[in-house]
Design an enzyme around this catalytic site. Structure first.
Site, mmCIF file in Angstrom:
data_model
loop_
_atom_site.group_PDB
_atom_site.id
_atom_site.type_symbol
_atom_site.label_atom_id
_atom_site.label_comp_id
_atom_site.label_asym_id
_atom_site.label_seq_id
_atom_site.Cartn_x
_atom_site.Cartn_y
_atom_site.Cartn_z
ATOM 1 C CB SER A 1 -13.972 -16.375 -4.029
ATOM 2 O OG SER A 1 -13.693 -15.033 -4.273
ATOM 3 C CD GLU B 1 -6.661 -14.431 0.186
ATOM 4 O OE1 GLU B 1 -7.165 -13.714 -0.768
ATOM 5 O OE2 GLU B 1 -5.772 -13.970 0.773
ATOM 6 C CG HIS C 1 -11.802 -12.746 -2.437
ATOM 7 N ND1 HIS C 1 -11.513 -14.086 -2.953
ATOM 8 C CD2 HIS C 1 -10.611 -12.510 -1.810
ATOM 9 C CE1 HIS C 1 -10.424 -14.706 -2.513
ATOM 10 N NE2 HIS C 1 -9.675 -13.686 -1.646
ATOM 11 C CG ASP D 1 4.694 -7.380 -0.878
ATOM 12 O OD1 ASP D 1 5.092 -6.453 -1.473
ATOM 13 O OD2 ASP D 1 3.637 -7.620 -0.244
ATOM 14 C CG PHE E 1 -2.691 -7.020 8.318
ATOM 15 C CD1 PHE E 1 -1.343 -7.611 8.020
ATOM 16 C CD2 PHE E 1 -3.912 -7.547 7.545
ATOM 17 C CE1 PHE E 1 -1.036 -8.501 6.895
ATOM 18 C CE2 PHE E 1 -3.798 -8.250 6.350
ATOM 19 C CZ PHE E 1 -2.552 -8.956 6.018
HETATM 20 P P1 FAD Z 1 1.949 -5.324 -9.216
HETATM 21 O O1 FAD Z 1 0.608 -5.359 -9.842
HETATM 22 O O2 FAD Z 1 3.093 -5.815 -9.968
HETATM 23 O O3 FAD Z 1 2.071 -3.931 -8.548
HETATM 24 C C1 FAD Z 1 3.190 -3.634 -7.390
HETATM 25 C C2 FAD Z 1 3.663 -2.138 -7.775
HETATM 26 O O4 FAD Z 1 4.380 -1.986 -8.774
HETATM 27 C C3 FAD Z 1 2.544 -1.146 -7.419
HETATM 28 O O5 FAD Z 1 2.959 -0.153 -7.145
HETATM 29 C C4 FAD Z 1 2.372 -1.000 -9.076
HETATM 30 O O6 FAD Z 1 1.771 0.412 -9.413
HETATM 31 C C5 FAD Z 1 4.038 -1.226 -9.524
HETATM 32 N N1 FAD Z 1 3.778 -1.708 -10.879
HETATM 33 C C6 FAD Z 1 3.149 -2.585 -11.429
HETATM 34 N N2 FAD Z 1 3.412 -2.998 -12.777
HETATM 35 C C7 FAD Z 1 4.728 -2.330 -13.017
HETATM 36 C C8 FAD Z 1 5.358 -2.287 -14.312
HETATM 37 N N3 FAD Z 1 5.193 -2.811 -15.311
HETATM 38 N N4 FAD Z 1 6.408 -1.167 -14.071
HETATM 39 C C9 FAD Z 1 6.444 -0.369 -13.188
HETATM 40 N N5 FAD Z 1 5.881 -0.382 -12.042
HETATM 41 C C10 FAD Z 1 4.924 -1.250 -11.930
HETATM 42 N N6 FAD Z 1 1.026 -11.490 -1.356
HETATM 43 C C11 FAD Z 1 1.653 -12.730 -1.180
HETATM 44 O O7 FAD Z 1 2.986 -12.612 -1.219
HETATM 45 N N7 FAD Z 1 0.777 -13.891 -1.450
HETATM 46 C C12 FAD Z 1 -0.270 -13.857 -1.706
HETATM 47 O O8 FAD Z 1 -0.739 -14.845 -1.862
HETATM 48 C C13 FAD Z 1 -0.977 -12.553 -1.802
HETATM 49 N N8 FAD Z 1 -2.217 -12.832 -2.181
HETATM 50 C C14 FAD Z 1 -3.045 -11.570 -2.443
HETATM 51 C C15 FAD Z 1 -4.267 -11.514 -2.868
HETATM 52 C C16 FAD Z 1 -4.967 -10.351 -3.455
HETATM 53 C C17 FAD Z 1 -6.452 -10.423 -3.703
HETATM 54 C C18 FAD Z 1 -4.282 -9.052 -2.905
HETATM 55 C C19 FAD Z 1 -4.921 -7.777 -3.305
HETATM 56 C C20 FAD Z 1 -3.090 -9.026 -2.715
HETATM 57 C C21 FAD Z 1 -2.241 -10.318 -2.363
HETATM 58 N N9 FAD Z 1 -0.794 -10.209 -1.947
HETATM 59 C C22 FAD Z 1 -0.592 -11.514 -2.015
HETATM 60 C C23 FAD Z 1 -0.346 -8.951 -1.785
HETATM 61 C C24 FAD Z 1 0.733 -8.525 -3.006
HETATM 62 O O9 FAD Z 1 1.461 -9.483 -3.188
HETATM 63 C C25 FAD Z 1 1.431 -7.346 -2.608
HETATM 64 O O10 FAD Z 1 0.185 -6.526 -2.452
HETATM 65 C C26 FAD Z 1 2.306 -6.839 -3.657
HETATM 66 O O11 FAD Z 1 2.990 -5.712 -3.143
HETATM 67 C C27 FAD Z 1 1.882 -6.288 -4.918
HETATM 68 O O12 FAD Z 1 1.470 -7.380 -5.762
HETATM 69 P P2 FAD Z 1 0.560 -7.247 -7.287
HETATM 70 O O13 FAD Z 1 0.343 -8.340 -7.810
HETATM 71 O O14 FAD Z 1 -0.355 -6.242 -6.831
HETATM 72 O O15 FAD Z 1 1.870 -6.330 -7.853
#
Ligand code: FAD
Length: 279
Positions: free
Chosen positions: A6, A8, A256, A99, A206
């Site tokens: 895939s 991105e 990916h 974020d 970055f």
């Molecule tokens: P989560 O899984 O929610 O985790 C975030 C943090 O919170 C971690 O430190 C985790 O340990 C902690 N955490 C998780 N769940 C809980 C809980 N229930 N209670 C307490 N703590 C918790 N960003 C964008 O803005 N747009 C995008 O399109 C985008 N695409 C991405 C694609 C990929 C493949 C990746 C790897 C990252 C992408 N990001 C994107 C970046 C991502 O949004 C950031 O890394 C963000 O800080 C974390 O997102 P997450 O979904 O991993 O968060």
């Protein structure tokens, strides 16, 4: 070799950017990817642009997976977007927390990705394949490696079908992460996210921000090339191709590519890996 491939993109904001991405996408079509994904600005800042690119990709006959982040959003807002996706025949979503943009203080109604995954499943059942993010070198805000692992597992229990990792240049970090996840009885595919190295100084800045480690031997070698763009390009290709070879040989189920909307490096790496024809 049959692996999931895939690529991105980020949604361009200008007419020229949109036209250029169309050209780059046509080159990437040679890889016959399983899907193209399109990022989404936290707080919905790129909502229209993301959706426009997704629709273009679908019209070109490819599967498109929009990213969707929940931070700063309401349940009603996310519901509306899911309806829009469903009506457009989208069947795959990359579900993220995102974020908070600077200056935005409100986390919104869904604070973490596991809550978004749960919400998508509750609202739409099994309409979408849900992909979540994984961090072999750990998320920069993680309280501990153990907590981060538990939080990753939480997303899978909420209904994620697969994960794509943050990019990394140390294959052992990926294998270690997968081993930890499997020890927690989680069997979903974990696809390594691959960042081709095109502009090293930009990548270094970055990477510091997103917590991806560039090993010292790679950093030093790039620094030694100064402005020698050809050496940088050649070394970047060698490093990333070597990384992909190790990952695939070690059982990674796919790759990916973070294309940064440029086809050349991704296509060259795939050609070297024998994943597509060399012209
Ligand atoms: P989560 O899984 O929610 O985790 C975030 C943090 O919170 C971690 O430190 C985790 O340990 C902690 N955490 C998780 N769940 C809980 C809980 N229930 N209670 C307490 N703590 C918790 N960003 C964008 O803005 N747009 C995008 O399109 C985008 N695409 C991405 C694609 C990929 C493949 C990746 C790897 C990252 C992408 N990001 C994107 C970046 C991502 O949004 C950031 O890394 C963000 O800080 C974390 O997102 P997450 O979904 O991993 O968060």
């Amino acid at each position: 070799m049959s692996i999931e491939l895939s690529v991105e993109f980020f949604p361009p904001q200008t007419t020229e950017g949109i036209a250029k991405l169309k050209v780059e996408r046509a080159k990437l079509a040679a890889l016959k990817p399983d899907f193209f994904s399109v990022t989404y600005g936290a707080g919905g800042s790129t909502r229209e642009h993301t959706f426009a690119v997704v629709k273009e990709i679908a019209a070109e006959g490819f599967d498109a997976a929009p990213h969707l982040s929940c931070i700063g959003s309401t349940r009603a807002g996310i519901r509306e977007i899911l309806e829009e996706f469903k009506a457009s025949g989208i069947n795959r979503i990359v579900a993220l927390r995102g974020d908070l943009p600077s200056g935005m203080a409100e986390a919104g109604e869904l604070r973490y990705a596991n809550e978004l995954v749960e919400f998508i499943r509750a609202e739409t059942g099994n309409v979408f394949q849900i992909i979540v993010a994984a961090y072999p070198e750990w998320h920069p805000q993680a309280k501990s490696t153990e907590a981060d692992l538990q939080n990753f597992v939480r997303k899978t229990k909420a209904g994620a079908n697969a994960a794509i990792t943050q990019y990394f240049y140390n294959a052992d970090a990926y294998f270690h992460f997968v081993e930890n996840v499997r020890a927690m009885k989680v069997e979903i595919p974990i696809i390594p996210g691959i960042m081709p190295i095109v502009n090293f100084s930009r990548l270094a800045r970055f990477s510091d921000a997103c917590g991806a480690d560039i090993p010292r031997w790679i950093r030093k070698q790039f620094e030694s090339y100064g402005d020698d763009a050809e050496s940088i390009r050649a070394f970047g290709l060698d490093v990333v191709t070597g990384l992909c070879e190790r990952l695939l040989a070690g059982g990674a189920p796919g790759l990916h590519f973070y294309s940064m909307n440029m086809a050349k490096a991704t296509v060259e790496i795939c050609q070297r890996l024998g994943l597509c024809a060399t012209p």
